[in-house]
Scaffold this motif. Sequence first.
Motif, PDB file in Angstrom:
ATOM      1  N   MET A  97       0.845  -1.144  -0.038  1.00  0.00           N
ATOM      2  CA  MET A  97       0.050   0.149  -0.178  1.00  0.00           C
ATOM      3  C   MET A  97       0.825   1.177   0.104  1.00  0.00           C
ATOM      4  O   MET A  97       0.216   2.469  -0.049  1.00  0.00           O
ATOM      5  N   GLU A  98       2.190   1.155   0.145  1.00  0.00           N
ATOM      6  CA  GLU A  98       3.245   2.142   0.369  1.00  0.00           C
ATOM      7  C   GLU A  98       2.869   3.447  -0.734  1.00  0.00           C
ATOM      8  O   GLU A  98       2.626   4.632  -0.284  1.00  0.00           O
ATOM      9  N   TRP A  99       2.993   3.039  -1.862  1.00  0.00           N
ATOM     10  CA  TRP A  99       3.001   4.155  -3.026  1.00  0.00           C
ATOM     11  C   TRP A  99       1.396   4.841  -2.876  1.00  0.00           C
ATOM     12  O   TRP A  99       1.278   6.083  -3.169  1.00  0.00           O
ATOM     13  N   TRP A 100       0.372   4.018  -2.711  1.00  0.00           N
ATOM     14  CA  TRP A 100      -1.137   4.318  -2.580  1.00  0.00           C
ATOM     15  C   TRP A 100      -1.223   5.457  -1.469  1.00  0.00           C
ATOM     16  O   TRP A 100      -1.687   6.538  -1.577  1.00  0.00           O
ATOM     17  N   ARG A 101      -0.614   5.338  -0.256  1.00  0.00           N
ATOM     18  CA  ARG A 101      -0.761   5.940   0.930  1.00  0.00           C
ATOM     19  C   ARG A 101       0.160   7.265   0.914  1.00  0.00           C
ATOM     20  O   ARG A 101      -0.555   8.349   1.142  1.00  0.00           O
ATOM     21  N   ASP A 102       1.018   7.243  -0.186  1.00  0.00           N
ATOM     22  CA  ASP A 102       1.857   8.488  -0.590  1.00  0.00           C
ATOM     23  C   ASP A 102       1.191   9.331  -1.548  1.00  0.00           C
ATOM     24  O   ASP A 102       1.519  10.544  -1.290  1.00  0.00           O
ATOM     25  N   ALA A 103       0.448   8.739  -2.132  1.00  0.00           N
ATOM     26  CA  ALA A 103       0.093   9.431  -3.570  1.00  0.00           C
ATOM     27  C   ALA A 103      -0.932  10.537  -3.139  1.00  0.00           C
ATOM     28  O   ALA A 103      -0.783  11.478  -3.724  1.00  0.00           O
ATOM     29  N   ARG A 104      -1.946  10.033  -2.383  1.00  0.00           N
ATOM     30  CA  ARG A 104      -2.804  11.132  -1.945  1.00  0.00           C
ATOM     31  C   ARG A 104      -3.923  11.689  -2.788  1.00  0.00           C
ATOM     32  O   ARG A 104      -5.259  12.292  -2.524  1.00  0.00           O
ATOM     33  N   PHE A 105      -3.500  11.982  -4.030  1.00  0.00           N
ATOM     34  CA  PHE A 105      -4.471  12.662  -4.970  1.00  0.00           C
ATOM     35  C   PHE A 105      -4.313  11.742  -6.210  1.00  0.00           C
ATOM     36  O   PHE A 105      -3.402  11.459  -6.778  1.00  0.00           O
ATOM     37  N   GLY A 106      -5.892  11.712  -6.721  1.00  0.00           N
ATOM     38  CA  GLY A 106      -5.784  10.749  -7.997  1.00  0.00           C
ATOM     39  C   GLY A 106      -7.126  11.407  -8.940  1.00  0.00           C
ATOM     40  O   GLY A 106      -7.652  12.003  -8.456  1.00  0.00           O
ATOM     41  N   MET A 107      -7.150  10.941 -10.181  1.00  0.00           N
ATOM     42  CA  MET A 107      -8.200  11.463 -11.204  1.00  0.00           C
ATOM     43  C   MET A 107      -8.978  10.272 -11.369  1.00  0.00           C
ATOM     44  O   MET A 107      -8.499   9.172 -11.720  1.00  0.00           O
ATOM     45  N   PHE A 108     -10.188  10.618 -11.402  1.00  0.00           N
ATOM     46  CA  PHE A 108     -11.368   9.370 -11.755  1.00  0.00           C
ATOM     47  C   PHE A 108     -11.972  10.043 -12.919  1.00  0.00           C
ATOM     48  O   PHE A 108     -12.122  11.263 -13.324  1.00  0.00           O
ATOM     49  N   ILE A 109     -12.083   8.874 -13.973  1.00  0.00           N
ATOM     50  CA  ILE A 109     -12.710   9.478 -15.297  1.00  0.00           C
ATOM     51  C   ILE A 109     -13.817   8.748 -15.478  1.00  0.00           C
ATOM     52  O   ILE A 109     -13.710   7.122 -15.655  1.00  0.00           O
ATOM     53  N   HIS A 110     -14.978   9.031 -15.496  1.00  0.00           N
ATOM     54  CA  HIS A 110     -16.132   8.510 -15.914  1.00  0.00           C
ATOM     55  C   HIS A 110     -16.476   8.732 -17.551  1.00  0.00           C
ATOM     56  O   HIS A 110     -16.719   9.697 -17.699  1.00  0.00           O
ATOM     57  N   TRP A 111     -16.170   7.760 -18.404  1.00  0.00           N
ATOM     58  CA  TRP A 111     -16.463   8.028 -19.641  1.00  0.00           C
ATOM     59  C   TRP A 111     -16.919   6.512 -20.445  1.00  0.00           C
ATOM     60  O   TRP A 111     -16.568   5.545 -19.875  1.00  0.00           O
ATOM     61  N   GLY A 112     -18.061   6.823 -21.102  1.00  0.00           N
ATOM     62  CA  GLY A 112     -18.604   5.498 -21.832  1.00  0.00           C
ATOM     63  C   GLY A 112     -19.619   6.607 -22.585  1.00  0.00           C
ATOM     64  O   GLY A 112     -19.795   7.484 -23.051  1.00  0.00           O
ATOM     65  N   LEU A 113     -20.649   5.593 -23.127  1.00  0.00           N
ATOM     66  CA  LEU A 113     -21.686   5.706 -24.173  1.00  0.00           C
ATOM     67  C   LEU A 113     -22.638   6.796 -23.525  1.00  0.00           C
ATOM     68  O   LEU A 113     -23.152   7.562 -24.456  1.00  0.00           O
ATOM     69  N   TYR A 114     -22.630   6.810 -22.205  1.00  0.00           N
ATOM     70  CA  TYR A 114     -23.577   7.981 -21.669  1.00  0.00           C
ATOM     71  C   TYR A 114     -23.207   9.362 -22.021  1.00  0.00           C
ATOM     72  O   TYR A 114     -23.890  10.170 -21.736  1.00  0.00           O
ATOM     73  N   ALA A 115     -22.045   9.348 -22.521  1.00  0.00           N
ATOM     74  CA  ALA A 115     -21.369  10.708 -22.872  1.00  0.00           C
ATOM     75  C   ALA A 115     -22.082  11.443 -24.205  1.00  0.00           C
ATOM     76  O   ALA A 115     -22.233  12.444 -24.450  1.00  0.00           O
ATOM     77  N   VAL A 116     -22.723  10.261 -24.783  1.00  0.00           N
ATOM     78  CA  VAL A 116     -23.666  10.602 -26.321  1.00  0.00           C
ATOM     79  C   VAL A 116     -24.578  11.469 -25.812  1.00  0.00           C
ATOM     80  O   VAL A 116     -24.669  12.608 -26.323  1.00  0.00           O
ATOM     81  N   PRO A 117     -25.737  10.843 -24.931  1.00  0.00           N
ATOM     82  CA  PRO A 117     -26.915  11.547 -24.680  1.00  0.00           C
ATOM     83  C   PRO A 117     -26.666  12.748 -23.932  1.00  0.00           C
ATOM     84  O   PRO A 117     -27.111  13.624 -23.597  1.00  0.00           O
TER      85      PRO A 117
END
Length: 457
Positions: A38-58
């Motif tokens: 878990m070390e790198w994950w605990r140090d990282a603190r900040f991440g990007m979430f991307i929700h992308w898929g067909l629902y972007a069409v409507p």
Amino acid sequence: MHRFKWVLIFSFLAVCSLYGQTEKSYLNETKDARDARMEWWRDARFGMFIHWGLYAVPAGEYKGQKVKGIGEWIQASLNIPRQEYEEFAPQFNPVKYDPDEWARLASEAGMKYLVITSKHHDGFCLWDSKVTDYDVVDATPYGKELLPPLVDACRRHGVRPAFYYSILDWHHPSQYVDPDAKSPRAGHARNKIYEEKRAEYINYMKAQLEELVTRFDPAVLWFDGEWTPWYSAEEGRELYNYLRNLKPDLIINNRIGKGRQGMSGLDKGEGAVGDFGTPEQEIPATGVAGVDWESCMTMNDTWGYKYFDGNWKSTETLLQNLIDIVSKGGNYLLNVGPTAEGLIPQPSVHRLNAMGDWLDKYGESIYETTASPYERPQWGRYTEKPGYLYVHIFDWPENNTLEIPLGVDKIQEVGVLSDYDEHKLYFEQSSKGTQIKLPPTPPDEFSSVVVVKYKRN
Ligand code: FHN
């Protein structure tokens, strides 16, 4: 005869090692092994979430109806039949997609990892899955994979790539909308499985996840949709073990199991499995020692792109959320919802750039820090590293004096982080704590940071 004996020994060893591999249990790991993973994950603190898929069409509107809730739920919220929803695929052509630009944006925003929806609840896949044609290569005019170039770009920009994967699947023939539910949305949320197709779907998930793990070596698998009533705690544990056997250092969120209680990520109990909790759209009041967690949050009110959602949080709020979360020992997974053309909305880009500028100056007070044991003050937050207390000031005191709880003879030096090498601040220690004399105006418009160097007892 001699040769035959060696062939037998090698075959025996091969069988043993295979047997060992399938049998290895990762459910009871030692603390040291877990800390190392878990070390790198605990140090990282900040991440990007991307929700992308067909629902972007409507993009939140279908046949003149605007969806009230989150955009990626449009199929459920407007009760769009499966075959009709599939018609978004021939309209999905993200010609403006620039994965290098996305990874650079994440990296320059100070984000250390990126979690993208490989498959959301609608079942549509952003890579060329061998077990379905409902993917970007086989079903869209774009005809190219979206994940591999992003994974490569992330690695070029020092951002760890990771995948979101929905257990609930509105497209797979094994599942159907609960006809007894009071609303279509609830019927989709509490979807059902044809029992005779359960094994087929579990194998489908395993095959897809194996593709993702072996082809792309993701740092994290981020599950969702585990709340669907047909999915069991036992299946969660089995899947967790299956994936850790494929990649022993993989980090997996708690939504692979059935332990999530409400929206809280800090779950316990029977069905709990996974490496970190996932509070959603909330920051817990306090952290819990020894529990890893990550708050996932939107910048406006939707995860998937909705063209009419302009309710953006301010950069100040987003930065103070990051600081608040880190001060309690959590990570911040901040979402963007790109358009069907492949563009991250400009208001998100703008805010991420501003957060990156702040982190360029004050990142030392965020990355590799831990939760502070001191009570949270009204005017800000504390983060810590051995020998250093970082004092985050959201509201600058009118008398330019700060009271902090570190007592007598502990403090060696105090300074404003952006100016630490040049100037030190005057402070007075007493048995109750320490008073720090601040400059007359805050050095930063969003949140200023004062560093306190101190001796530990
Ligand atoms: O239903 C989803 C929602 O669409 C979104 O993906 C969020 C992100 O955490 N999770 C679900 C609800 O828990």
